[in-house]
Design a protein around this motif. Structure first.
Motif, PDB file in Angstrom:
ATOM      1  N   ILE A   1       4.022  -2.943  -5.740  1.00  0.00           N
ATOM      2  CA  ILE A   1       4.775  -4.132  -6.175  1.00  0.00           C
ATOM      3  C   ILE A   1       5.330  -3.944  -7.580  1.00  0.00           C
ATOM      4  O   ILE A   1       6.502  -4.263  -7.857  1.00  0.00           O
ATOM      5  CB  ILE A   1       3.864  -5.380  -6.121  1.00  0.00           C
ATOM      6  N   ASP A   2       4.512  -3.405  -8.484  1.00  0.00           N
ATOM      7  CA  ASP A   2       4.898  -3.299  -9.891  1.00  0.00           C
ATOM      8  C   ASP A   2       5.780  -2.097 -10.193  1.00  0.00           C
ATOM      9  O   ASP A   2       6.601  -2.140 -11.115  1.00  0.00           O
ATOM     10  CB  ASP A   2       3.645  -3.227 -10.773  1.00  0.00           C
ATOM     11  N   TYR A   3       5.608  -1.014  -9.430  1.00  0.00           N
ATOM     12  CA  TYR A   3       6.344   0.227  -9.698  1.00  0.00           C
ATOM     13  C   TYR A   3       6.975   0.778  -8.416  1.00  0.00           C
ATOM     14  O   TYR A   3       6.742   1.932  -8.042  1.00  0.00           O
ATOM     15  CB  TYR A   3       5.418   1.283 -10.304  1.00  0.00           C
ATOM     16  N   PRO A   4       7.798  -0.007  -7.727  1.00  0.00           N
ATOM     17  CA  PRO A   4       8.356   0.455  -6.446  1.00  0.00           C
ATOM     18  C   PRO A   4       9.195   1.723  -6.583  1.00  0.00           C
ATOM     19  O   PRO A   4       9.304   2.498  -5.624  1.00  0.00           O
ATOM     20  CB  PRO A   4       9.209  -0.731  -5.988  1.00  0.00           C
ATOM     21  N   GLU A   5       9.750   1.945  -7.777  1.00  0.00           N
ATOM     22  CA  GLU A   5      10.565   3.137  -7.985  1.00  0.00           C
ATOM     23  C   GLU A   5       9.744   4.411  -7.943  1.00  0.00           C
ATOM     24  O   GLU A   5      10.288   5.518  -7.781  1.00  0.00           O
ATOM     25  CB  GLU A   5      11.313   3.046  -9.319  1.00  0.00           C
ATOM     26  N   HIS A   6       8.423   4.307  -8.082  1.00  0.00           N
ATOM     27  CA  HIS A   6       7.534   5.473  -8.055  1.00  0.00           C
ATOM     28  C   HIS A   6       6.803   5.638  -6.729  1.00  0.00           C
ATOM     29  O   HIS A   6       5.940   6.509  -6.600  1.00  0.00           O
ATOM     30  CB  HIS A   6       6.496   5.378  -9.183  1.00  0.00           C
ATOM     31  N   PRO A  38       3.581 -12.943  -1.043  1.00  0.00           N
ATOM     32  CA  PRO A  38       5.028 -12.941  -0.825  1.00  0.00           C
ATOM     33  C   PRO A  38       5.724 -11.721  -1.441  1.00  0.00           C
ATOM     34  O   PRO A  38       6.705 -11.214  -0.881  1.00  0.00           O
ATOM     35  CB  PRO A  38       5.493 -14.244  -1.510  1.00  0.00           C
ATOM     36  N   GLU A  39       5.210 -11.237  -2.586  1.00  0.00           N
ATOM     37  CA  GLU A  39       5.780 -10.029  -3.195  1.00  0.00           C
ATOM     38  C   GLU A  39       5.492  -8.803  -2.331  1.00  0.00           C
ATOM     39  O   GLU A  39       6.349  -7.921  -2.170  1.00  0.00           O
ATOM     40  CB  GLU A  39       5.203  -9.815  -4.592  1.00  0.00           C
ATOM     41  N   MET A  40       4.296  -8.748  -1.766  1.00  0.00           N
ATOM     42  CA  MET A  40       3.966  -7.645  -0.861  1.00  0.00           C
ATOM     43  C   MET A  40       4.852  -7.692   0.379  1.00  0.00           C
ATOM     44  O   MET A  40       5.380  -6.661   0.825  1.00  0.00           O
ATOM     45  CB  MET A  40       2.497  -7.724  -0.453  1.00  0.00           C
ATOM     46  N   ASP A  76      10.182  -3.258   0.855  1.00  0.00           N
ATOM     47  CA  ASP A  76      10.813  -2.514   1.947  1.00  0.00           C
ATOM     48  C   ASP A  76      10.276  -1.090   2.008  1.00  0.00           C
ATOM     49  O   ASP A  76      10.877  -0.214   2.620  1.00  0.00           O
ATOM     50  CB  ASP A  76      12.335  -2.497   1.758  1.00  0.00           C
ATOM     51  N   ILE A  77       9.160  -0.855   1.354  1.00  0.00           N
ATOM     52  CA  ILE A  77       8.519   0.462   1.323  1.00  0.00           C
ATOM     53  C   ILE A  77       7.720   0.655   2.611  1.00  0.00           C
ATOM     54  O   ILE A  77       7.023  -0.267   3.052  1.00  0.00           O
ATOM     55  CB  ILE A  77       7.585   0.556   0.097  1.00  0.00           C
ATOM     56  N   PRO A  78       7.778   1.828   3.241  1.00  0.00           N
ATOM     57  CA  PRO A  78       6.980   2.053   4.448  1.00  0.00           C
ATOM     58  C   PRO A  78       5.481   2.039   4.146  1.00  0.00           C
ATOM     59  O   PRO A  78       5.034   2.616   3.161  1.00  0.00           O
ATOM     60  CB  PRO A  78       7.419   3.455   4.915  1.00  0.00           C
ATOM     61  N   PHE A  79       4.722   1.382   4.999  1.00  0.00           N
ATOM     62  CA  PHE A  79       3.261   1.347   4.924  1.00  0.00           C
ATOM     63  C   PHE A  79       2.691   1.949   6.205  1.00  0.00           C
ATOM     64  O   PHE A  79       3.125   1.588   7.302  1.00  0.00           O
ATOM     65  CB  PHE A  79       2.741  -0.091   4.815  1.00  0.00           C
TER      66      PHE A  79
END
Length: 300
Positions: free
Chosen positions: A123-128, A238-240, A244-247
């Protein structure tokens, strides 16, 4: 500080060791060479990075970089007198590992109580984050989730006088740990898995709590914050859900606490997830490491 450890063939592959200063001690990290994005493996309350010892060789054989570390207060990481432990600190430990190793994108792999670190990092660092892998872990509220008895005991802060007395008796605390392990084992179906897990995991947990300095302060502080952390994470659902990151949800179906209902709740909430339920217990990376690795390495 960094140095190379070489082990015999068919044992743990060669890795680099790192010690990352966190101000109240250093985190111990093992870094296995391979292609990125790196799998960054995280442990839960009562154990340490050794829960991945059987999984790592399969991931490395698959050509991937693997990073395993002990949160501050656990395993080989420092346990300074007076250190303060928290879920926020564990999230910061993960971020410090990523920054120290110069990792661009990672796959956080969360098990048990490291679920908050893995999910909140995404959530905090989606770019990583390239993707996230969850193994029988917790985050916020979930309809079928149950708290292990020993965790619930220490999580109820109104029982502090009782738990402090328990900790003064190593024999009674050891009994409580063994009782909890028996509750996990009694729900498993495969006798060979039961025997192997007991022999493999028992010494890891025992060492955490008997070798001085021990992981007891970290365990006590982390469990005492459990209910507050669940409340905080529930507010972040809601943030989780917006990610759009694959889990990849890889779940042992013989876990009586973080059961398959927890995995199904994650699956229903996440925008981009796959669910893989396997015949194993809570520590599925120990029970069936080859199967877990195959899913982690797949392109699903």
């Amino acid at each position: 500080m960094t140095n190379t450890i070489n082990k015999p063939f068919n044992a743990t592959p060669a890795y680099l060791e790192h010690h990352i200063d966190r101000g109240q001690g250093s985190i111990y990290v093992r870094d296995y060479e391979g292609s990125e994005p790196a799998f960054v493996l995280m442990h839960g309350f009562p154990d340490n990075l050794h829960i991945y010892d059987d999984l790592i060789p399969h991931l490395v054989a698959g050509g991937r970089r693997v990073v395993a570390f002990d949160f501050l207060g656990f395993g080989y990481s420092d346990k300074q007198t007076g250190a303060r432990y928290s879920y926020e600190q564990q999230l910061s430990d993960l971020h410090a590992v990523v920054e120290h190793l110069g990792l661009d994108k990672i796959v956080p792999v969360a098990h048990d109580a490291s679920g908050p670190a893995g999910i909140n990092y995404a959530i905090d660092y989606p770019e990583h984050v390239a993707s996230v892998c969850l193994l029988n872990c917790a985050y916020g509220v979930a309809p079928t989730k149950k708290t292990p008895e020993i965790i619930g005991l220490f999580a109820h802060t109104d029982l502090k006088s009782y738990t402090q007395a328990l900790l003064q008796s190593p024999e009674q605390f050891e009994w409580a740990l063994k009782f909890q392990m028996s509750k996990f084992l009694e729900h498993m179906k495969d006798d060979s898995q039961i025997q192997y897990l007991a022999n493999f995991l028992g010494p890891i947990i025992e060492t955490n709590f008997t070798k001085h300095p021990t992981s007891t302060p970290a365990f006590v502080q982390m469990t005492s914050q459990l209910f507050e952390e669940v409340t905080r994470n529930t507010k972040r659902l809601p943030e989780m859900e917006a990610l759009d990151i694959p889990f990849k949800l890889i779940w042992g179906d013989h876990d009586p606490y973080l059961n398959t209902g927890v995995a199904e709740d994650f699956h229903a909430r996440l925008k981009n997830s796959s669910l893989h339920v396997l015949p194993a217990g809570h520590w599925l990376q120990i029970d069936i490491p080859e199967q877990v690795a195959a899913i982690m390495l797949s392109n699903e």
